[in-house]
Design an enzyme around this catalytic site. Structure first.
Site, PDB file in Angstrom:
ATOM      1  N   ASN A 279     -10.056   0.329  -0.249  1.00  0.00           N
ATOM      2  CA  ASN A 279      -8.591   0.380  -0.209  1.00  0.00           C
ATOM      3  C   ASN A 279      -8.059  -0.231  -1.505  1.00  0.00           C
ATOM      4  O   ASN A 279      -8.166  -1.438  -1.718  1.00  0.00           O
ATOM      5  CB  ASN A 279      -8.100  -0.406   1.021  1.00  0.00           C
ATOM      6  CG  ASN A 279      -6.591  -0.381   1.163  1.00  0.00           C
ATOM      7  OD1 ASN A 279      -5.874  -0.010   0.242  1.00  0.00           O
ATOM      8  ND2 ASN A 279      -6.116  -0.804   2.324  1.00  0.00           N
TER       9      ASN A 279
ATOM     10  N   CYS B 198       0.818  -1.224   0.000  1.00  0.00           N
ATOM     11  CA  CYS B 198       0.000   0.000   0.000  1.00  0.00           C
ATOM     12  C   CYS B 198       0.850   1.272   0.000  1.00  0.00           C
ATOM     13  O   CYS B 198       0.360   2.352  -0.337  1.00  0.00           O
ATOM     14  CB  CYS B 198      -0.953   0.013   1.183  1.00  0.00           C
ATOM     15  SG  CYS B 198      -2.131  -1.334   1.134  1.00  0.00           S
TER      16      CYS B 198
ATOM     17  N   HIS C 197      -3.201   7.690   1.924  1.00  0.00           N
ATOM     18  CA  HIS C 197      -3.614   6.358   1.500  1.00  0.00           C
ATOM     19  C   HIS C 197      -5.022   6.124   2.049  1.00  0.00           C
ATOM     20  O   HIS C 197      -5.305   6.434   3.202  1.00  0.00           O
ATOM     21  CB  HIS C 197      -2.636   5.324   2.045  1.00  0.00           C
ATOM     22  CG  HIS C 197      -3.082   3.910   1.841  1.00  0.00           C
ATOM     23  ND1 HIS C 197      -3.537   3.453   0.618  1.00  0.00           N
ATOM     24  CD2 HIS C 197      -3.158   2.864   2.695  1.00  0.00           C
ATOM     25  CE1 HIS C 197      -3.865   2.174   0.742  1.00  0.00           C
ATOM     26  NE2 HIS C 197      -3.651   1.795   1.987  1.00  0.00           N
TER      27      HIS C 197
HETATM   28  O1  UT7 Z   1      -3.738  -0.597   3.413  1.00  0.00           O
HETATM   29  C1  UT7 Z   1      -2.890  -1.325   4.242  1.00  0.00           C
HETATM   30  C2  UT7 Z   1      -3.092  -0.967   5.631  1.00  0.00           C
HETATM   31  N1  UT7 Z   1      -4.320  -1.554   6.117  1.00  0.00           N
HETATM   32  C3  UT7 Z   1      -5.041  -0.860   6.961  1.00  0.00           C
HETATM   33  O2  UT7 Z   1      -4.738   0.270   7.225  1.00  0.00           O
HETATM   34  C4  UT7 Z   1      -6.190  -1.543   7.645  1.00  0.00           C
HETATM   35  C5  UT7 Z   1      -6.110  -1.224   9.098  1.00  0.00           C
HETATM   36  N2  UT7 Z   1      -7.157  -1.800   9.899  1.00  0.00           N
HETATM   37  C6  UT7 Z   1      -8.454  -1.433   9.833  1.00  0.00           C
HETATM   38  O3  UT7 Z   1      -8.841  -0.643   9.011  1.00  0.00           O
HETATM   39  C7  UT7 Z   1      -9.385  -1.966  10.889  1.00  0.00           C
HETATM   40  O4  UT7 Z   1      -8.619  -2.620  11.884  1.00  0.00           O
HETATM   41  C8  UT7 Z   1     -10.458  -2.945  10.354  1.00  0.00           C
HETATM   42  C9  UT7 Z   1     -11.485  -2.158   9.541  1.00  0.00           C
HETATM   43  C10 UT7 Z   1      -9.796  -3.999   9.495  1.00  0.00           C
HETATM   44  C11 UT7 Z   1     -11.187  -3.615  11.506  1.00  0.00           C
HETATM   45  O5  UT7 Z   1     -11.731  -2.645  12.383  1.00  0.00           O
HETATM   46  P1  UT7 Z   1     -11.471  -2.756  13.970  1.00  0.00           P
HETATM   47  O6  UT7 Z   1     -12.236  -1.682  14.577  1.00  0.00           O
HETATM   48  O7  UT7 Z   1      -9.998  -2.781  14.184  1.00  0.00           O
HETATM   49  O8  UT7 Z   1     -12.128  -4.131  14.312  1.00  0.00           O
HETATM   50  P2  UT7 Z   1     -11.481  -5.473  14.904  1.00  0.00           P
HETATM   51  O9  UT7 Z   1     -10.582  -6.104  13.899  1.00  0.00           O
HETATM   52  O10 UT7 Z   1     -10.906  -5.192  16.261  1.00  0.00           O
HETATM   53  O11 UT7 Z   1     -12.770  -6.359  15.047  1.00  0.00           O
HETATM   54  C12 UT7 Z   1     -13.857  -5.980  15.890  1.00  0.00           C
HETATM   55  C13 UT7 Z   1     -14.992  -6.960  15.678  1.00  0.00           C
HETATM   56  C14 UT7 Z   1     -14.542  -8.419  15.734  1.00  0.00           C
HETATM   57  O12 UT7 Z   1     -15.559  -9.170  16.393  1.00  0.00           O
HETATM   58  P3  UT7 Z   1     -15.393  -9.608  17.916  1.00  0.00           P
HETATM   59  O13 UT7 Z   1     -14.136 -10.435  17.966  1.00  0.00           O
HETATM   60  O14 UT7 Z   1     -15.278  -8.325  18.686  1.00  0.00           O
HETATM   61  O15 UT7 Z   1     -16.637 -10.365  18.173  1.00  0.00           O
HETATM   62  C15 UT7 Z   1     -14.485  -8.811  14.293  1.00  0.00           C
HETATM   63  O16 UT7 Z   1     -14.684 -10.212  14.104  1.00  0.00           O
HETATM   64  O17 UT7 Z   1     -15.566  -6.763  14.383  1.00  0.00           O
HETATM   65  C16 UT7 Z   1     -15.656  -8.042  13.718  1.00  0.00           C
HETATM   66  N3  UT7 Z   1     -15.593  -7.854  12.285  1.00  0.00           N
HETATM   67  C17 UT7 Z   1     -16.688  -7.644  11.529  1.00  0.00           C
HETATM   68  N4  UT7 Z   1     -17.993  -7.578  11.841  1.00  0.00           N
HETATM   69  C18 UT7 Z   1     -18.850  -7.362  10.830  1.00  0.00           C
HETATM   70  C19 UT7 Z   1     -14.500  -7.838  11.494  1.00  0.00           C
HETATM   71  N5  UT7 Z   1     -14.877  -7.651  10.219  1.00  0.00           N
HETATM   72  C20 UT7 Z   1     -16.218  -7.525  10.215  1.00  0.00           C
HETATM   73  C21 UT7 Z   1     -17.179  -7.317   9.205  1.00  0.00           C
HETATM   74  N6  UT7 Z   1     -18.478  -7.223   9.551  1.00  0.00           N
HETATM   75  N7  UT7 Z   1     -16.836  -7.161   7.904  1.00  0.00           N
END
Ligand code: UT7
Length: 324
Positions: free
Chosen positions: A281, A114, A251
């Site tokens: 993204n 990225c 980005h």
């Molecule tokens: O371009 C390269 C760099 N990449 C990035 O910059 C991405 C960086 N990360 C992010 O943008 C975020 O971390 C995400 C959008 C990927 C995830 O958001 P988050 O607020 O960090 O959520 P999390 O990974 O801590 O997950 C929270 C909850 C989890 O459920 P539990 O374990 O709390 O029950 C996940 O399983 O959200 C759940 N979850 C979803 N729920 C509904 C993860 N993906 C989804 C989904 N729909 N698509």
């Protein structure tokens, strides 16, 4: 006299097919509301069957050449930033070179995931400053839809396909931050963090293409901390500060990361180009896409001071300060 790499043209291309968040609700345990509120993404484009990264890159390149009023034959070097090249080799860059009818010069890919476009811009700048090239076409092009695991709701809703391109040309400047062109760059990598974001296949391991794997919340933590730091480092090198910035062109991974970085830089969101809602993204394509859309919207104007910043797999991250 100071040589500067000045932007002469910009362009982009997005595949026709638009995929709204709702399409994921049918096959995954997710909702449009979750995706919007956690990422800012509302839709993304996916390439058609048979449509490749070099196809997208060539269309963006032709748009940038048209905007610059420069013919492909006048380009000395072509760089494609991508992690999703058509083939293991040759480079996507040589394929784009052929598709746009550029018969001379040289072409190669840059792979910093990225952060690839920022790394490619810094390389193009170095080639222009050293006199190796006068006109460089810098392209970010990706088809991340090809490496997504569509059963993993934590990653497949985040990414999209697209391409953007810039034409850079050597020009004389006064040697101050009032010059047009690239004013400073800052590049970083830390290979200890490779397991936070990687593809689980490849030539010398599995001999398969593999799928994207990410510990999203860990990457998020690094992003918020490292993006503002690299942007500040590049601004420092240019003798500038957040107060001088007309546009952050970040980005486009997550609106929450974009907002947190702008806050740390003390730049209001009115001065941030945001396209993540429409593109998702698109990895190395996201910054040139945002530059092209930002110009088309009338946000980015000649003379504006821009800061681009990106982070991706590796981890690799960096920033470029340029006056448009
Ligand atoms: O371009 C390269 C760099 N990449 C990035 O910059 C991405 C960086 N990360 C992010 O943008 C975020 O971390 C995400 C959008 C990927 C995830 O958001 P988050 O607020 O960090 O959520 P999390 O990974 O801590 O997950 C929270 C909850 C989890 O459920 P539990 O374990 O709390 O029950 C996940 O399983 O959200 C759940 N979850 C979803 N729920 C509904 C993860 N993906 C989804 C989904 N729909 N698509």
């Amino acid at each position: 006299m100071t040589i500067r790499a000045v932007v002469r043209g910009v362009g982009h291309y997005l595949p026709e097919r638009v995929v709204p968040n709702a399409e994921f609700e049918d096959r995954l345990d997710t909702t449009d509301e979750w995706i919007r509120s956690r990422t800012g993404i509302e839709r993304r484009h996916f390439a058609a069957e048979g449509e490749t990264t070099s196809d997208l890159g060539a269309k963006a390149a032709l748009a940038a050449l048209k905007d610059a009023g420069i013919a492909a034959a006048e380009i000395d070097a072509l760089i494609v930033a991508t992690s999703t090249a058509d083939y293991t080799f040759p480079s996507a860059a040589t394929m784009v070179q052929d598709k746009i009818g550029m018969r001379g010069g040289f072409a190669f890919d840059v792979q910093a995931v990225c952060a690839g476009f920022v790394f490619a811009l810094a390389n193009a700048n170095a080639m222009i400053l050293s006199g190796q090239a006068k006109r460089v076409l810098v392209i970010g092009a990706e088809t991340f839809s090809r490496i997504l695991d569509f059963t993993d709701r934590g990653t497949c809703v985040l990414f999209g396909d697209g391409a953007g391109a810039l034409v850079l040309e050597a020009a004389e400047g006064g040697g101050t931050s009032a010059d047009r062109g690239i004013l400073a760059t800052d590049l970083n990598s830390d290979g200890r963090h490779r397991e936070l974001l990687y593809v689980d296949g490849g030539v010398s391991t599995t001999q398969t293409t593999g799928h994207l794997r990410m510990q999203g919340n860990q990457v998020f933590r690094h992003a918020v901390e490292k993006l503002a730091a690299t942007a500040h480092a590049a601004l420092d090198k240019a003798g500038l500060s957040g107060a001088d910035v007309d546009w952050i062109v970040p980005h486009q991974a997550n609106l929450r990361i974009i907002t947190a970085t702008a806050q740390r830089m003390q730049v209001p969101m009115e001065r941030v180009v945001v396209t993540v809602q429409d593109h998702g993204n698109t990895s190395a394509a996201s910054i040139p896409l945002a530059l092209s859309v930002g110009k088309a919207r009338g946000q980015i104007k000649e003379g504006d001071l821009l800061v681009t910043e990106a982070i991706g797999g590796g981890l690799s991250w960096g920033s470029v300060v340029l006056r448009w």
